[in-house]
Write a protein that holds these residues in place. Structure first.
Motif, PDB file in Angstrom:
ATOM      1  N   GLN A 141      16.745  27.387  50.398  1.00 28.50           N
ATOM      2  CA  GLN A 141      16.424  26.056  49.868  1.00 28.50           C
ATOM      3  C   GLN A 141      15.094  26.165  49.121  1.00 28.50           C
ATOM      4  O   GLN A 141      14.341  27.108  49.303  1.00 28.50           O
ATOM      5  CB  GLN A 141      16.340  25.018  50.980  1.00 28.50           C
ATOM      6  CG  GLN A 141      15.322  25.317  52.054  1.00 28.50           C
ATOM      7  CD  GLN A 141      15.285  24.245  53.149  1.00 28.50           C
ATOM      8  OE1 GLN A 141      15.846  23.174  52.996  1.00 28.50           O
ATOM      9  NE2 GLN A 141      14.625  24.544  54.248  1.00 28.50           N
ATOM     10  N   GLY A 142      14.853  25.178  48.283  1.00 26.68           N
ATOM     11  CA  GLY A 142      13.663  25.230  47.446  1.00 26.68           C
ATOM     12  C   GLY A 142      12.361  25.205  48.231  1.00 26.68           C
ATOM     13  O   GLY A 142      12.326  24.820  49.398  1.00 26.68           O
TER      14      GLY A 142
ATOM     15  N   GLY B  52      11.763  23.963  51.985  1.00 25.48           N
ATOM     16  CA  GLY B  52      12.280  22.605  52.127  1.00 25.48           C
ATOM     17  C   GLY B  52      12.010  21.813  50.862  1.00 25.48           C
ATOM     18  O   GLY B  52      10.885  21.804  50.367  1.00 25.48           O
ATOM     19  N   TRP B  53      13.036  21.194  50.349  1.00 28.32           N
ATOM     20  CA  TRP B  53      12.992  20.547  49.042  1.00 28.32           C
ATOM     21  C   TRP B  53      13.020  19.038  49.206  1.00 28.32           C
ATOM     22  O   TRP B  53      13.439  18.528  50.241  1.00 28.32           O
ATOM     23  CB  TRP B  53      14.194  21.029  48.228  1.00 28.32           C
ATOM     24  CG  TRP B  53      14.141  20.693  46.781  1.00 28.32           C
ATOM     25  CD1 TRP B  53      14.951  19.834  46.107  1.00 28.32           C
ATOM     26  CD2 TRP B  53      13.235  21.215  45.806  1.00 28.32           C
ATOM     27  NE1 TRP B  53      14.602  19.794  44.787  1.00 28.32           N
ATOM     28  CE2 TRP B  53      13.551  20.626  44.574  1.00 28.32           C
ATOM     29  CE3 TRP B  53      12.159  22.123  45.860  1.00 28.32           C
ATOM     30  CZ2 TRP B  53      12.857  20.910  43.398  1.00 28.32           C
ATOM     31  CZ3 TRP B  53      11.463  22.408  44.689  1.00 28.32           C
ATOM     32  CH2 TRP B  53      11.816  21.812  43.479  1.00 28.32           C
ATOM     33  N   GLY B  54      12.591  18.308  48.182  1.00 27.78           N
ATOM     34  CA  GLY B  54      12.710  16.856  48.230  1.00 27.78           C
ATOM     35  C   GLY B  54      11.420  16.122  47.917  1.00 27.78           C
ATOM     36  O   GLY B  54      11.323  14.923  48.144  1.00 27.78           O
TER      37      GLY B  54
ATOM     38  N   ARG C 189      13.233  16.651  61.468  1.00 28.58           N
ATOM     39  CA  ARG C 189      13.055  15.421  60.694  1.00 28.58           C
ATOM     40  C   ARG C 189      12.283  15.659  59.395  1.00 28.58           C
ATOM     41  O   ARG C 189      11.354  14.925  59.050  1.00 28.58           O
ATOM     42  CB  ARG C 189      12.312  14.400  61.551  1.00 28.58           C
ATOM     43  CG  ARG C 189      12.842  13.002  61.383  1.00 28.58           C
ATOM     44  CD  ARG C 189      12.049  12.012  62.175  1.00 28.58           C
ATOM     45  NE  ARG C 189      12.411  10.667  61.757  1.00 28.58           N
ATOM     46  CZ  ARG C 189      11.696   9.593  61.998  1.00 28.58           C
ATOM     47  NH1 ARG C 189      10.579   9.682  62.684  1.00 28.58           N
ATOM     48  NH2 ARG C 189      12.084   8.419  61.573  1.00 28.58           N
ATOM     49  N   SER C 190      12.674  16.714  58.677  1.00 27.69           N
ATOM     50  CA  SER C 190      11.905  17.097  57.485  1.00 27.69           C
ATOM     51  C   SER C 190      12.356  16.325  56.250  1.00 27.69           C
ATOM     52  O   SER C 190      12.800  16.917  55.257  1.00 27.69           O
ATOM     53  CB  SER C 190      12.029  18.605  57.239  1.00 27.69           C
ATOM     54  OG  SER C 190      11.293  19.314  58.185  1.00 27.69           O
ATOM     55  N   VAL C 191      12.232  15.032  56.300  1.00 30.05           N
ATOM     56  CA  VAL C 191      12.572  14.202  55.145  1.00 30.05           C
ATOM     57  C   VAL C 191      11.575  14.500  54.019  1.00 30.05           C
ATOM     58  O   VAL C 191      10.382  14.514  54.238  1.00 30.05           O
ATOM     59  CB  VAL C 191      12.543  12.707  55.532  1.00 30.05           C
ATOM     60  CG1 VAL C 191      12.807  11.833  54.318  1.00 30.05           C
ATOM     61  CG2 VAL C 191      13.561  12.431  56.623  1.00 30.05           C
ATOM     62  N   ARG C 192      12.103  14.756  52.840  1.00 26.69           N
ATOM     63  CA  ARG C 192      11.358  15.212  51.658  1.00 26.69           C
ATOM     64  C   ARG C 192      10.820  16.638  51.827  1.00 26.69           C
ATOM     65  O   ARG C 192       9.817  17.020  51.218  1.00 26.69           O
ATOM     66  CB  ARG C 192      10.227  14.256  51.279  1.00 26.69           C
ATOM     67  CG  ARG C 192      10.735  12.939  50.693  1.00 26.69           C
ATOM     68  CD  ARG C 192       9.695  12.253  49.829  1.00 26.69           C
ATOM     69  NE  ARG C 192      10.257  11.083  49.185  1.00 26.69           N
ATOM     70  CZ  ARG C 192      11.013  11.120  48.085  1.00 26.69           C
ATOM     71  NH1 ARG C 192      11.287  12.283  47.512  1.00 26.69           N
ATOM     72  NH2 ARG C 192      11.488  10.025  47.565  1.00 26.69           N
TER      73      ARG C 192
ATOM     74  N   MET D  90      21.125  20.407  46.756  1.00 25.59           N
ATOM     75  CA  MET D  90      20.087  20.927  47.659  1.00 25.59           C
ATOM     76  C   MET D  90      19.645  19.844  48.653  1.00 25.59           C
ATOM     77  O   MET D  90      19.386  18.720  48.254  1.00 25.59           O
ATOM     78  CB  MET D  90      18.885  21.413  46.843  1.00 25.59           C
ATOM     79  CG  MET D  90      17.922  22.254  47.645  1.00 25.59           C
ATOM     80  SD  MET D  90      16.628  22.960  46.614  1.00 25.59           S
ATOM     81  CE  MET D  90      17.472  24.359  45.880  1.00 25.59           C
ATOM     82  N   PRO D  91      19.585  20.164  49.947  1.00 26.67           N
ATOM     83  CA  PRO D  91      19.177  19.148  50.919  1.00 26.67           C
ATOM     84  C   PRO D  91      17.748  18.676  50.673  1.00 26.67           C
ATOM     85  O   PRO D  91      16.910  19.443  50.187  1.00 26.67           O
ATOM     86  CB  PRO D  91      19.290  19.870  52.261  1.00 26.67           C
ATOM     87  CG  PRO D  91      19.281  21.313  51.951  1.00 26.67           C
ATOM     88  CD  PRO D  91      19.851  21.464  50.577  1.00 26.67           C
ATOM     89  N   LYS D  92      17.508  17.407  51.013  1.00 28.73           N
ATOM     90  CA  LYS D  92      16.166  16.850  50.852  1.00 28.73           C
ATOM     91  C   LYS D  92      15.596  16.381  52.190  1.00 28.73           C
ATOM     92  O   LYS D  92      14.670  15.596  52.236  1.00 28.73           O
ATOM     93  CB  LYS D  92      16.205  15.689  49.865  1.00 28.73           C
ATOM     94  CG  LYS D  92      16.700  16.130  48.481  1.00 28.73           C
ATOM     95  CD  LYS D  92      16.243  15.209  47.380  1.00 28.73           C
ATOM     96  CE  LYS D  92      16.678  13.800  47.605  1.00 28.73           C
ATOM     97  NZ  LYS D  92      16.256  12.902  46.522  1.00 28.73           N
TER      98      LYS D  92
END
Lengths: 573, 103
Positions: A518-519, A540-542, A78-81, A560-562
């Protein structure tokens, strides 16, 4: 010896062993005070009270870093952002936090999950928050993992079991919208944590909480101070301190020599003011607006204000001081505190917050003509309502909140600098407080390239006191993750496109790189487990600063996923 | 620049921070331009004319009801839910603002 005696003796021996192990593992005030001497561990957000973000480990070094390989990884659910937090390592166990206030404890050598924790959150509230649902770090001590929560609590989680021990509600997030995302700082037996909120109508409180019981011991309102404790409400005309901003949203530092907590504070609200040059008497919040965009010195035991320096009086650009580590240095028998800020300037203080020097990390600055070495702002660009072009740096800052690294072997401070600007239209606004507080920016704007240049980032190695440049490496987009330098003469730079690179810390020569897919927008540490050195980096990006990358820089950022976070760990074969 | 040691002040104002009577929330004098610059413009750049953290709003292909639903419910990790912050009248005003955006 009879059998019963034998069993009793064995039991006693086991108890003693367990006791010794518990003593060795107990992270208390003394151990935290000497965290910089524990090369195998990374016990606090800033590495130690020196805030060097430096590991003395040298097994991985300039000669062998070319062989560095991924050892294991852990997927943060659940790594939102993305994953914006800083891992910590203690006695072979790696701890880290993720979005929605999740925490994991992993075997530092294998990545095996020892326990995982998920905070029970008011998810309706989290959905209404802007600066959410990420978490940027935790603190360890007294058998606990401490974490500030999105809904305004401080939680203590048992380090061994991952069970919640206690939680204390500190901020009325249901009304004020903001909560906690920054890492707490453990000082002696107090947990100190600052609330979110620059351009938010709260008053940026910082709290001191009993590390064992969870009882709130003190609170300091950064916007306007408090009666009998730094009352500065006369620096906000028309009672504008009531909707002040000033959140201390990143972890501060601690100087054990003077028993002083150093904490940086955010900008006042509204973020952009329309007063123009008449800011002392006109606009949304006339006056200096103490103690916003300041460094404040607090007594950790009482929360009493001991001193302060306001880096940007009446900040009208969001170049707040909540970002930036407080790097404790000694040079020539003199003790310094070095504090980078979003403005793109680096402040150098003595241990009483008297300014010793101010230097520029970035080239594109025009919100002031200059800041003198004594800290005086020259040629302020205070804007009135209406359109304004080419303000530099961009609102995301000449430096973002990510941490640099000071390496005592090279004597250099490594920092990311951001070269970008903006056009904007200042609009007179009224703070929205009901039914719950809303963001109070006060402008429409867009990101731009600096005149005659293209927006970009750089990582440089400089003298921390004078700013003298030794080397610099350019990046097509500003890196938004923290840096790590090591006793192996290495500097690790996690970049936005996904590359993790190792440079020769003395020369800036690239020695190794690996694509993490990913970033990067979080922390990086080194530690030792079962006798082996590891490098752990959050991927992890966002994040909010990176959210502008797809529209402005395009390229890999468009896809890129966020909502993805992976902790990647590297070692030599 | 300002710095110093702390001297206790004499201001008698309460240390808690209740809402200032002059600082109004949704009210009859609601100004959608103000609202946008206060709360929305940080992500929807140039007043909604350009993409930023959030998408460009000018010339959106979404129907009015879809825009209102997005503002009310948000999008996890991308846009906050403003359903309890703004009333129907205000949501309609925001749609009107978006429809009226000129390049």
């Amino acid at each position: 010896m009879t059998r019963s005696w034998h069993v009793a003796a064995l039991s006693l021996a086991l108890l003693l062993l367990a006791g010794a192990a518990a003593t060795a593992a107990e992270i208390d005030a003394k151990r935290l005070m000497n965290a910089d001497k524990e090369a195998d561990n990374w016990l606090t957000y800033h590495g130690s009270y020196k805030s060097w973000h430096y590991s003395a480990l040298a097994d991985i070094n300039t000669k062998n870093v070319g062989s560095l390989r991924e050892a294991w990884s852990h997927v943060a659910s659940r790594s939102v952002r993305g994953l914006q937090s800083y891992p910590l390592a203690a006695d072979g166990v790696l701890y880290y936090s993720g979005s929605y206030n999740q925490v994991w404890a992993l075997d530092g050598a294998t990545g095996e999950v020892l326990w995982q924790y998920k905070q029970k959150l008011n998810e309706d509230l989290v959905a209404k928050q802007t600066h959410s649902p990420y978490n940027r770090g935790i603190a360890l001590g007294y058998g606990n993992v401490y974490m500030g929560t999105l809904d305004g609590k401080l939680a203590a989680i048992d380090m061994k079991t991952g069970k919640l021990k206690w939680e204390t509600k500190l901020v009325n997030s249901e009304k004020l919208t903001v909560g906690f995302t920054g890492a707490p700082l453990l000082v002696k037996d107090k947990v100190i944590v600052g609330a979110q909120g620059g351009e938010w109508p709260d008053r940026g409180p910082i709290f001191g909480v009993d590390a064992n019981t969870g009882k709130q011991l003190w609170r300091f309102y950064t916007a306007g101070g408090e009666e009998n404790n730094g009352d500065a409400r006369n620096t906000w005309l028309n009672d504008s301190w009531r909707t002040g901003g000033g959140g201390g949203w990143m972890a501060g530092g601690y100087d054990p020599d003077t028993n002083t907590v150093w904490w940086g504070t955010a900008n006042p609200a509204p973020l952009y003011d329309w007063s123009g040059p008449d800011w002392k008497t006109a606009g949304a919040r006339p006056g200096d607006n103490l103690y916003t965009t300041s460094v404040i010195l607090l007594d950790p035991d009482t929360g009493k204000l001991k001193g302060y320096h306001q880096e940007v009086p009446h900040d009208a650009w969001d170049f707040d001081s909540a970002t930036g580590e407080f790097i404790m240095l000694e040079r020539g028998g003199k003790k310094y505190v070095v504090h980078p800020s979003k403005s793109g300037f680096v402040w150098v203080y003595d241990r009483n917050a008297k300014v010793q020097n101010v230097w520029r990390l970035i080239k594109n600055i025009n919100f002031v003509q200059d800041i003198k070495p004594n800290g005086e702002l020259v040629g302020r660009r205070d804007m009135t309502a209406g359109k304004h072009e080419n303000l530099c740096p961009f609102i995301a800052g000449g430096m973002s909140w990510n941490m640099g690294s000071y390496n005592p072997k090279t004597g250099l401070l490594y920092k990311v600098g951001n070269e970008w600007c903006m056009d904007l239209e200042i609009v007179k606004t009224t703070p929205i407080l009901e039914p719950m507080a809303q963001l109070n920016i006060g402008a429409n704007f867009n990101i731009t390239n600096p005149k005659g240049d293209k927006a970009h980032g750089h990582v440089s190695g400089r003298d921390p006191i004078t700013g003298k440049l030794t080397w610099e490496v350019k990046f097509p987009e500003p890196p938004l993750a923290s840096l790590l330098s090591t006793g192996g003469d290495l500097l690790f730079v996690p970049d936005p496109r996904g590359w993790l690179r190792a440079y020769d810390a003395r020369t800036g020569k690239e020695l190794w790189k690996h694509n993490n897919g990913q970033g990067h927008n979080g922390g990086i540490i080194s530690y030792r487990a079962k006798g082996k050195q590891y490098i752990a980096v959050a991927t992890g990006w966002g994040g909010l600063a990176g959210d502008d990358y797809p529209s402005f820089f395009g390229g890999v950022f468009a896809q890129m996923p966020k909502d993805s976070g992976v902790l990647k760990v590297f070692a030599l074969p | 620049m300002q710095s110093g040691r702390h001297t206790p002040g004499t201001n008698d104002n309460p240390s808690t921070a209740p809402a200032s009577p002059s600082a109004t929330g949704p009210a009859s004098d609601f100004d959608v331009n103000q609202l946008f610059a206060s709360t929305c413009g940080w992500c929807h750049l140039k007043g909604g004319r350009e993409a930023g953290k959030g998408p460009k709003l000018a010339d959106t292909q979404l129907a009015d009801g879809e825009i209102i639903a997005r503002i009310r419910n948000g999008k996890p990790g991308q846009m906050p839910a403003f359903g309890s912050a703004f009333n129907d009248e205000q949501l309609k005003a925001i749609v009107g603002y978006i429809r009226g955006l000129k390049p």
